[in-house]
Write a protein that holds these residues in place. Structure first.
Motif, mmCIF file in Angstrom:
data_model
loop_
_atom_site.group_PDB
_atom_site.id
_atom_site.type_symbol
_atom_site.label_atom_id
_atom_site.label_comp_id
_atom_site.label_asym_id
_atom_site.label_seq_id
_atom_site.Cartn_x
_atom_site.Cartn_y
_atom_site.Cartn_z
ATOM 1 N N ALA A 189 -6.421 -58.801 39.692
ATOM 2 C CA ALA A 189 -6.144 -59.228 40.894
ATOM 3 C C ALA A 189 -4.669 -59.643 41.709
ATOM 4 C CB ALA A 189 -6.844 -60.450 40.699
ATOM 5 N N ARG A 190 -3.767 -59.447 40.700
ATOM 6 C CA ARG A 190 -2.566 -59.255 41.713
ATOM 7 C C ARG A 190 -2.262 -57.823 42.629
ATOM 8 N NH1 ARG A 190 -2.952 -64.147 40.848
ATOM 9 N NH2 ARG A 190 -5.125 -63.940 42.213
ATOM 10 N N ALA A 191 -2.787 -56.877 41.725
ATOM 11 C CA ALA A 191 -2.718 -55.314 41.909
ATOM 12 C C ALA A 191 -3.665 -55.863 43.165
ATOM 13 C CB ALA A 191 -3.799 -54.437 40.678
ATOM 14 N N LEU A 192 -5.199 -55.119 42.851
ATOM 15 C CA LEU A 192 -6.012 -55.148 44.084
ATOM 16 C C LEU A 192 -5.553 -55.887 45.388
ATOM 17 C CD1 LEU A 192 -8.977 -54.028 44.990
ATOM 18 C CD2 LEU A 192 -9.635 -56.072 43.816
ATOM 19 N N GLU A 193 -5.255 -57.105 45.420
ATOM 20 C CA GLU A 193 -5.673 -57.673 46.970
ATOM 21 C C GLU A 193 -4.029 -57.817 46.896
ATOM 22 O OE1 GLU A 193 -5.303 -61.759 45.000
ATOM 23 O OE2 GLU A 193 -2.693 -62.208 44.304
ATOM 24 N N ASN A 194 -2.756 -56.641 46.526
ATOM 25 C CA ASN A 194 -1.772 -56.598 47.243
ATOM 26 C C ASN A 194 -1.515 -55.282 47.120
ATOM 27 O OD1 ASN A 194 -0.464 -58.909 47.540
ATOM 28 N ND2 ASN A 194 -0.514 -59.068 45.198
ATOM 29 N N THR A 195 -2.749 -54.022 46.396
ATOM 30 C CA THR A 195 -2.410 -52.747 46.390
ATOM 31 C C THR A 195 -1.305 -52.073 45.695
ATOM 32 O OG1 THR A 195 -2.129 -52.747 49.192
ATOM 33 C CG2 THR A 195 -4.399 -52.404 49.035
ATOM 34 N N CYS A 196 -1.348 -52.679 45.131
ATOM 35 C CA CYS A 196 0.427 -52.526 44.422
ATOM 36 C C CYS A 196 -0.451 -52.226 42.948
ATOM 37 C CB CYS A 196 1.319 -53.802 43.716
ATOM 38 S SG CYS A 196 1.918 -54.197 45.430
ATOM 39 N N TYR A 197 0.583 -50.931 41.907
ATOM 40 C CA TYR A 197 0.117 -50.952 40.421
ATOM 41 C C TYR A 197 0.812 -52.728 40.032
ATOM 42 C CZ TYR A 197 -0.446 -45.815 40.523
ATOM 43 O OH TYR A 197 -0.685 -45.133 40.809
ATOM 44 N N MET A 198 0.070 -52.998 38.501
ATOM 45 C CA MET A 198 0.163 -53.927 37.648
ATOM 46 C C MET A 198 0.866 -53.670 36.745
ATOM 47 S SD MET A 198 1.090 -57.052 37.322
ATOM 48 C CE MET A 198 0.408 -58.209 38.529
ATOM 49 N N VAL A 199 1.698 -53.530 36.191
ATOM 50 C CA VAL A 199 2.368 -52.713 34.475
ATOM 51 C C VAL A 199 2.451 -54.534 33.561
ATOM 52 C CG1 VAL A 199 4.047 -51.729 33.620
ATOM 53 C CG2 VAL A 199 3.602 -51.133 35.969
ATOM 54 N N ALA A 200 1.640 -54.769 33.093
ATOM 55 C CA ALA A 200 1.678 -55.558 32.512
ATOM 56 C C ALA A 200 1.907 -56.187 31.012
ATOM 57 C CB ALA A 200 0.509 -56.359 33.103
ATOM 58 N N VAL A 201 2.773 -56.281 30.302
ATOM 59 C CA VAL A 201 2.883 -55.968 28.657
ATOM 60 C C VAL A 201 3.221 -57.403 28.174
ATOM 61 C CG1 VAL A 201 4.394 -54.921 27.173
ATOM 62 C CG2 VAL A 201 4.365 -53.843 29.432
ATOM 63 N N GLY A 202 2.051 -58.094 26.834
ATOM 64 C CA GLY A 202 2.032 -58.717 26.647
ATOM 65 C C GLY A 202 2.692 -58.494 24.875
ATOM 66 N N GLU A 203 3.007 -59.335 24.265
ATOM 67 C CA GLU A 203 3.814 -59.840 22.887
ATOM 68 C C GLU A 203 2.369 -59.523 22.065
ATOM 69 O OE1 GLU A 203 6.181 -62.012 20.023
ATOM 70 O OE2 GLU A 203 5.298 -63.646 21.576
ATOM 71 N N CYS A 204 2.687 -59.506 20.990
ATOM 72 C CA CYS A 204 1.726 -59.178 20.026
ATOM 73 C C CYS A 204 2.130 -60.203 18.802
ATOM 74 C CB CYS A 204 1.562 -58.010 19.073
ATOM 75 S SG CYS A 204 1.757 -56.147 19.904
ATOM 76 N N GLY A 205 1.273 -61.112 17.758
ATOM 77 C CA GLY A 205 1.211 -61.978 17.170
ATOM 78 C C GLY A 205 0.540 -62.143 16.633
ATOM 79 N N PRO A 206 0.608 -63.490 15.656
ATOM 80 C CA PRO A 206 -0.772 -64.355 15.512
ATOM 81 C C PRO A 206 -0.613 -65.642 16.493
ATOM 82 C CG PRO A 206 1.663 -65.092 14.098
ATOM 83 C CD PRO A 206 1.607 -63.861 14.687
ATOM 84 N N ARG A 207 0.125 -65.506 17.483
ATOM 85 C CA ARG A 207 0.008 -66.368 18.814
ATOM 86 C C ARG A 207 -0.016 -65.656 20.078
ATOM 87 N NH1 ARG A 207 5.030 -70.327 22.110
ATOM 88 N NH2 ARG A 207 4.535 -67.811 22.821
ATOM 89 N N ASN A 208 0.142 -65.224 20.259
ATOM 90 C CA ASN A 208 -0.264 -64.033 21.601
ATOM 91 C C ASN A 208 -1.206 -62.622 21.421
ATOM 92 O OD1 ASN A 208 1.816 -65.926 22.795
ATOM 93 N ND2 ASN A 208 2.990 -65.163 22.025
ATOM 94 N N CYS A 209 -1.975 -62.822 22.512
ATOM 95 C CA CYS A 209 -3.057 -61.977 22.390
ATOM 96 C C CYS A 209 -2.733 -60.195 22.897
ATOM 97 C CB CYS A 209 -3.588 -61.953 23.350
ATOM 98 S SG CYS A 209 -3.099 -62.145 25.690
ATOM 99 N N ALA A 210 -1.308 -59.437 23.207
ATOM 100 C CA ALA A 210 -1.394 -58.457 23.673
ATOM 101 C C ALA A 210 -1.886 -57.941 24.733
ATOM 102 C CB ALA A 210 -0.573 -57.775 21.984
ATOM 103 N N ASN A 211 -2.737 -57.257 24.470
ATOM 104 C CA ASN A 211 -3.377 -57.037 25.514
ATOM 105 C C ASN A 211 -2.625 -55.821 26.495
ATOM 106 O OD1 ASN A 211 -6.004 -58.650 24.919
ATOM 107 N ND2 ASN A 211 -5.559 -57.385 24.339
ATOM 108 N N SER A 212 -1.540 -55.029 26.901
ATOM 109 C CA SER A 212 -1.001 -54.723 27.498
ATOM 110 C C SER A 212 -1.560 -53.829 28.407
ATOM 111 C CB SER A 212 0.318 -53.786 26.790
ATOM 112 O OG SER A 212 1.107 -54.800 26.211
ATOM 113 N N LEU A 213 -1.090 -53.757 29.949
ATOM 114 C CA LEU A 213 -2.201 -52.477 30.542
ATOM 115 C C LEU A 213 -1.584 -52.311 31.642
ATOM 116 C CD1 LEU A 213 -3.037 -55.104 32.980
ATOM 117 C CD2 LEU A 213 -4.769 -55.305 31.191
#
Length: 263
Positions: A189-213
């Motif tokens: 949504a943040r990318a589309l509504e602002n016509t920007c690229y979004m580079v989002a990087v998440g942490e791995c591990g047992p608590r966090n979901c990672a799923n960078s995109l």
């Protein structure tokens, strides 16, 4: 602009984390990336001790950042990450820094603290009070955000109104019911509504979901990671931003003033 996304599980020992960061920086530079985005709060983490990160907080001239600056010398790679640095009142600041060729070229203290889903980041962290300035990398203007910021459209819109073509988002996105769905939905949504690229990087591990995109300016995911440590690459094109804004001129058509911080 070639971007690299380096997701990993943050260790309890900051020396291990700095070595992981340096390794990812070296690998990204070898692949001629212009920008490397790492997760949020990469200094140290102990999921069994919520106060561990605060206990390990280091100043900007501490050994953690000093080693990263040394590793960045002699390259054109810009690396973006966040870590806890001492603040006041026995709390820390969640500081995003961008480093390039031995220097800190940008800093942003997280505006929106994660007081949600039974967590209280504000117990240990002081909120920032400034909208970050844009950073120019390989001819593209980059806006800086951190994790929970993505739930607040005003910051992304303000950065886009200021001229951002790319939004970067280091994160430690906590797992939970529908949380992975929220992550993908909000970054898109943040990318589309602002016509920007979004580079989002998440942490791995047992608590966090990672799923960078990486999401392109029309809401298309052009690269996605799973839950394991990874280093991914994507090409961002200024022409794609221009084409998206010609076809979908939401920034031009918008009748609201650029958002401002509350006093």
């Amino acid at each position: 602009m070639k971007v690299a996304l380096g997701q990993f599980a943050v260790d309890r020992d900051w020396q291990n984390n700095v070595q992981t960061c340096v390794d990812l920086m070296q690998r990204a530079a070898e692949q001629h990336a212009h920008l490397l985005v790492l997760p949020e709060a990469v200094l140290a983490r102990d999921n069994s001790d919520p106060g561990w990160g605060l206990h390990c907080a280091q100043p900007l001239d501490g050994p953690f950042v000093t080693q990263l600056l040394r590793a960045s010398q002699g390259t054109t790679l810009t690396t973006v990450l966040t870590f806890l640095t001492p603040g006041s009142e026995h709390k820390a600041l969640n500081a995003l820094i961008a480093i390039r060729n031995g220097e800190i070229v940008a800093r942003y203290d997280k505006l929106h603290l994660y007081d949600a889903f039974a967590m209280q980041e504000s117990q240990r962290v002081i909120a920032g009070n400034e909208i970050p300035a844009l950073l120019e990398i390989d001819g593209m203007k980059v806006g800086l955000m951190t994790c929970y910021d993505v739930r607040f459209p005003d910051l992304a819109r303000r950065l886009a109104c200021d001229g951002a073509e790319v939004l970067v988002l280091p994160a430690a996105w906590v797992r939970g019911p529908l949380k992975e769905h929220h992550w993908e939905l909000l970054t898109t949504a943040r990318a589309l509504e602002n016509t920007c690229y979004m580079v989002a990087v998440g942490e791995c591990g047992p608590r966090n979901c990672a799923n960078s995109l990486v999401i392109d300016p029309l809401g298309v995911a052009i690269v996605k990671a799973g839950e394991a440590p990874a280093l991914l690459f994507a090409e961002l094109a200024p022409e794609r931003v221009r084409q998206a804004r010609e076809a979908l001129p939401v920034l031009e058509n918008n009748r609201f003033a650029p958002p401002q911080l509350k006093a």
